[in-house]
Design a protein around this motif. Structure first.
Motif, short mmCIF file in Angstrom:
data_model
loop_
_atom_site.label_atom_id
_atom_site.label_comp_id
_atom_site.label_asym_id
_atom_site.label_seq_id
_atom_site.Cartn_x
_atom_site.Cartn_y
_atom_site.Cartn_z
N VAL A 199 -65.95 110.19 -29.52
CA VAL A 199 -66.49 109.28 -28.51
C VAL A 199 -66.67 107.84 -29.02
O VAL A 199 -66.20 106.89 -28.38
CB VAL A 199 -67.80 109.84 -27.93
N PHE B 78 -59.54 115.89 -16.83
CA PHE B 78 -60.85 115.23 -16.79
C PHE B 78 -61.05 114.66 -15.38
O PHE B 78 -60.10 114.50 -14.61
CB PHE B 78 -60.92 114.10 -17.83
N TRP C 41 -66.61 119.70 -26.98
CA TRP C 41 -65.54 118.99 -27.68
C TRP C 41 -66.05 118.43 -29.00
O TRP C 41 -66.19 117.24 -29.20
CB TRP C 41 -64.94 117.90 -26.79
N GLU D 195 -63.88 120.89 -22.58
CA GLU D 195 -64.03 119.77 -23.52
C GLU D 195 -65.38 119.07 -23.32
O GLU D 195 -65.47 117.85 -23.32
CB GLU D 195 -62.88 118.77 -23.34
N ASP E 280 -68.71 117.22 -23.50
CA ASP E 280 -69.61 116.37 -24.27
C ASP E 280 -70.30 115.42 -23.31
O ASP E 280 -69.87 115.24 -22.16
CB ASP E 280 -68.91 115.62 -25.41
N HIS F 135 -66.00 115.75 -19.87
CA HIS F 135 -66.40 114.58 -20.65
C HIS F 135 -67.32 113.73 -19.75
O HIS F 135 -66.86 112.97 -18.91
CB HIS F 135 -65.18 113.76 -21.07
#
Length: 374
Positions: free
Chosen positions: A338, A222, A329, A285, A287, A256
């Protein structure tokens, strides 16, 4: 109350065996309820050689929630997962604490079910993850093992897990989140690097390749969407490993994102840097979380900004020749990680809790359609 892991694994295994353009322009067409039309899906919209994927909800934070395992028991969820996506990735079901809960004990039922599901639905599978600082079992982190014992444990884990699914996993996230934000290696909280030194990273890739020579092996992290110290560290490390004959095939950005912050405008240029090294790239991933107070709904402006982020991320991937995989994700807010980890944020996926498609869904679908027509 949380069911002990091994008992839960047996229960779930039994259950699983019984189931065989601008963002503002993306609007619902209103023709079909969510998931009803087999033609109106993300995987149908995508170019034939491009994988659009989703994480498969299960394990991790899901085990402490007030619902049963989503993949096992939510039929509508499974129906949409099969219809919408050409690739699936275990959210937690292949992480250490889940799949290897005790020394010498492996919990394969859930991951086996994901692989069977993917085969039935003609989907690729991404494996996640083999070498990480987080979600390790206590027996490992607190085992006081010698260096030789720890090395043997890691080799056994990688070769057992990868070997079990040899020929069935398209890509593996071998080493996950090995750098700090400043580009230095995680030596404090990553047990493998801390105890065995940085050379163990190369060994992890070698062992994975020995167990399944057909799988593509990735670094995944990330905060590397942009050109920064962290992504620069990977850009420096990977060619060094390749020069040593280490089988590194790809570099993946997790994606993310949050509407609190600006979109990583150099995402395409950053992916291109790794493509120029001859690597495959992927968004793994994705979102986009938003500030949404409990009991309230996101505004139209928030939803459009979220859709814009999804669209721009997908466009960046599609613009790079070697970026052939885009995984979100989780596709529904009903099971998103989240809100559990980011207080006051949520609504991060492309469908709401009732599986209703959000503007972000249409942004992704229409972007895929545009790419398929080119």
């Amino acid at each position: 109350m949380k069911v002990p892991q091994l008992l839960l694994a047996a229960v779930l295994a039994s259950a699983l065996l019984l189931q065989a353009a601008p963002a503002q322009a993306h609007q619902p067409d209103g023709k079909h309820p969510p998931g009803q039309s087999k033609q109106d899906t993300l995987r149908r919209a995508a170019p034939k050689d491009f994988k659009i994927g989703s994480a498969v909800a299960g394990g991790g934070h899901h085990e402490s929630q007030d619902y049963p395992d989503p993949f096992t028991f939510d039929k509508e969820y499974r129906k949409l997962l099969g219809a919408e996506f050409s690739s699936v990735s275990p959210e937690n079901q292949a992480k250490w604490e889940f799949i290897h809960p005790e020394p010498g004990v492996y919990r394969f039922a859930e991951m086996d079910a994901i692989v069977r599901f993917a085969q039935k639905n003609k989907q690729a599978v991404r494996g996640h993850t083999l070498f990480w600082h987080s979600q390790n079992p206590q027996w490992l982190e607190q085992g006081n093992f010698s260096d030789d014992e720890l090395r043997a444990i890691l080799k056994d884990h990688i070769q057992t897990v990868v070997g079990r699914y040899a020929g069935k996993i398209q890509q593996w996230d071998v080493a996950n989140e090995i750098f700090n934000d400043d580009g230095t290696l995680r030596t404090a909280d990553n047990i493998w690097i801390r105890e065995l030194g940085p050379d163990i990273i190369a060994d992890a890739f070698r062992w994975a390749h020995e167990a399944d020579p057909s799988a593509k092996l990735f670094f995944n992290d990330f905060g590397v969407e942009d050109i920064n110290a962290k992504s620069n560290a990977y850009l420096e490390l990977i060619p060094r490993l390749q020069a040593q004959g280490v089988p590194v095939d790809g570099f993946a950005v997790q994606g993310h994102l949050s509407t609190r912050y600006g979109f990583p405008s150099n995402l395409q240029a950053n992916l291109q840097r790794f493509d120029d090294l001859g690597l495959e790239t992927a968004v793994t991933e994705m979102d986009v979380r938003m500030d949404v107070a409990a009991g309230t709904e996101p505004t139209a402006a928030q939803l459009e900004k979220q859709a814009d982020y999804y669209q721009r991320a997908l466009e960046a991937c599609l613009a790079v020749d070697g970026c052939r995989s885009f995984t979100i994700w989780g596709f529904t807010d009903k099971y998103s990680w989240v809100p559990v980890f980011f207080a006051g944020e949520g609504e991060a996926t492309v469908m709401d809790e009732n599986f209703t498609r959000k503007p972000a869904y249409y942004a992704v679908r229409d972007t895929l359609r545009s790419a398929a027509r080119r």
